[in-house]
Scaffold this active site. Structure first.
Site, PDB file in Angstrom:
ATOM      1  N   CYS A 135       0.893  -1.200  -0.053  1.00 30.61           N
ATOM      2  CA  CYS A 135      -0.031   0.053   0.218  1.00 30.61           C
ATOM      3  C   CYS A 135       1.042   1.361  -0.068  1.00 30.61           C
ATOM      4  O   CYS A 135       1.329   1.546   1.207  1.00 30.61           O
ATOM      5  CB  CYS A 135      -0.983   0.020   1.232  1.00 30.61           C
ATOM      6  SG  CYS A 135      -1.966   1.386   1.223  1.00 30.61           S
ATOM      7  N   CYS A 138      -0.802   4.109   2.116  1.00 28.86           N
ATOM      8  CA  CYS A 138      -0.400   4.140   3.674  1.00 28.86           C
ATOM      9  C   CYS A 138       0.975   4.155   3.919  1.00 28.86           C
ATOM     10  O   CYS A 138       1.305   4.804   4.890  1.00 28.86           O
ATOM     11  CB  CYS A 138      -0.730   2.286   4.087  1.00 28.86           C
ATOM     12  SG  CYS A 138      -2.198   1.881   3.022  1.00 28.86           S
ATOM     13  N   ASP A 139       1.923   3.623   3.241  1.00 24.16           N
ATOM     14  CA  ASP A 139       3.327   3.675   3.752  1.00 24.16           C
ATOM     15  C   ASP A 139       4.458   4.460   2.828  1.00 24.16           C
ATOM     16  O   ASP A 139       5.563   4.587   3.423  1.00 24.16           O
ATOM     17  CB  ASP A 139       3.933   2.058   3.563  1.00 24.16           C
ATOM     18  CG  ASP A 139       3.064   1.130   4.616  1.00 24.16           C
ATOM     19  OD1 ASP A 139       2.357   1.658   5.528  1.00 24.16           O
ATOM     20  OD2 ASP A 139       2.826  -0.059   4.180  1.00 24.16           O
TER      21      ASP A 139
END
Ligand code: FAD
Ligand code: NAP
Length: 314
Positions: A135, A138-139
């Site tokens: 992701c 997200c990261d």
């Protein structure tokens, strides 16, 4: 507890649209069972530019945030719970929840979508969440100003490589062939992005590191030559597996017919081989795997469920 007119399993674009159309179409008692935040996998997308009528830069989360509120306005109930199994006895479906309780329903619309697949190289599991990610939204921020590697050659890998290229100094796009599956416009954008280096005809061999996390990725090309890519982050986008586990019965059979890829077989009305059970979105046979088509399936399934329940109860 009263028997639900319709139970919706999964709250992605398919499930949410089914929720909107069933409640607005007159079904009184409809609950959507979603194990996480409603919105589905598109919530992890950093940019969506092919949802009709939505122009300008928009993230998946921005696109999906109003959908649950719109459904609730028409009476859709939402329960945050993981569904372990859906079974049927006579005309009644039983929804088995992870906490051991159950709900009953006259009809079921399932839209549990798909989940990111692991690529299967050495170190992938060991470093998952410590430098290996599926992701970018997200990261990606953890690698701001650093170099990262992206693995895959489909729409997801290329779009997320473009996203990461805005945050990171360099993105190595590692793909096992020399042609991509992604949309032509996306391929063109990737090729025109200065800080994306294409590492083609190459597969990941091993991701390695220390107790702080990933320090590098070893790839091997078709000639058998290896190359070390020194990066603290490796993003894998190598496709998805169908989430069909809730359809598996105690004896190991499926509640309805599925194909050899694990996708649910449906008619044009989203009917499965089990009367009263409708399948939608990414999990159904030949799905185009798009937000707009998942939403379309949800609407079609809802209209079919309304007719089914009407005939069953009247
Ligand atoms: P999903 O979105 O997968 O939703 C399924 C839902 O079911 C999830 O919320 C999940 O938590 C829930 N669920 C699963 N199992 C259970 C269970 N047992 N109990 C309870 N709940 C459960 N499409 C586009 O059109 N344009 C794009 O730009 C685009 N970009 C993408 C970028 C990324 C990174 C990804 C991963 C996908 C992208 N897609 C895009 C594809 C799109 O996201 C999917 O086609 C779409 O989300 C499918 O919707 P769905 O409702 O079928 O399933
Ligand atoms: P995908 O299209 O299945 O692509 C997966 C990629 O990973 C392929 O290039 C594949 O290589 C590679 N791969 C698979 N297993 C591998 C392994 N073990 N090691 C290394 N590489 C591996 O998956 P996706 O990109 O996630 O897309 C899924 C679906 O969602 C598609 O239908 C896609 O069109 C759709 N989607 C659409 C959009 C959009 O419309 N903007 C955005 C994202 C996703 P090969 O090519 O050699 O097989």
């Amino acid at each position: 507890m009263a028997i639900l007119d319709c139970a919706i399993i999964g709250g992605g674009p398919a499930g949410l649209t089914a929720g909107l159309y069933t409640t607005r179409g007159g079904l009184e008692n409809v609950t959507m069972f979603e194990k996480g935040l409603p919105g589905g996998q598109i919530m992890n997308s950093s940019e969506i530019e092919n949802y009709p009528g939505v122009t300008g830069e928009i993230t998946g989360m921005e696109l999906m945030t109003p959908w649950p509120e719109q459904c609730q306005k028409f009476g859709l109930k939402h329960e945050m719970v993981n569904i372990t199994r859906v079974s049927k006895s006579g005309d009644i479906f039983t929804i088995h929840k992870e906490d051991g309780t159950t709900a009953e329903a006259h009809s079921v619309i399932i839209g549990t979508g798909s989940s990111p697949r692991r690529a299967g190289f050495k170190g992938e599991d060991e470093f998952f969440g410590r430098g290996v990610s599926t992701c970018a939204t997200c990261d990606g921020f953890f690698y701001k100003g650093k170099e990262v590697a992206v693995i895959g050659g489909g729409d997801t890998a290329l779009e997320e490589a473009l996203y990461l290229a805005k945050l990171c100094t360099k993105v190595y796009l590692v793909h096992r062939r020399d042609t991509f599956r992604a949309a032509p416009n996306t391929i063109k954008r990737v090729k025109n992005t200065q800080n994306i280096e294409l590492v083609l005809n190459s597969s990941p061999d091993e991701v390695y590191g220390d107790n702080m996390g990933v320090t590098g990725l070893r790839v091997k090309n078709k000639a058998g030559e290896t190359r070390e890519i020194v990066v603290p982050g490796v993003f894998t986008f190598v496709g998805n597996d169908i989430n069909n586990e809730t359809l598996i019965q105690e004896d190991g059979s499926f509640l309805c017919d599925i194909n050899e890829l694990g996708q649910v077989k449906v008619t044009l009305k989203m009917e499965t081989s089990t009367p009263g059970l409708f399948a939608t979105g990414d999990m159904r046979q030949d799905a185009p795997k798009q937000v707009v088509s998942a939403a379309g399936d949800g609407a079609v399934a809802a209209l079919s469920a309304i007719s089914y329940v009407d005939e069953l109860l009247n």
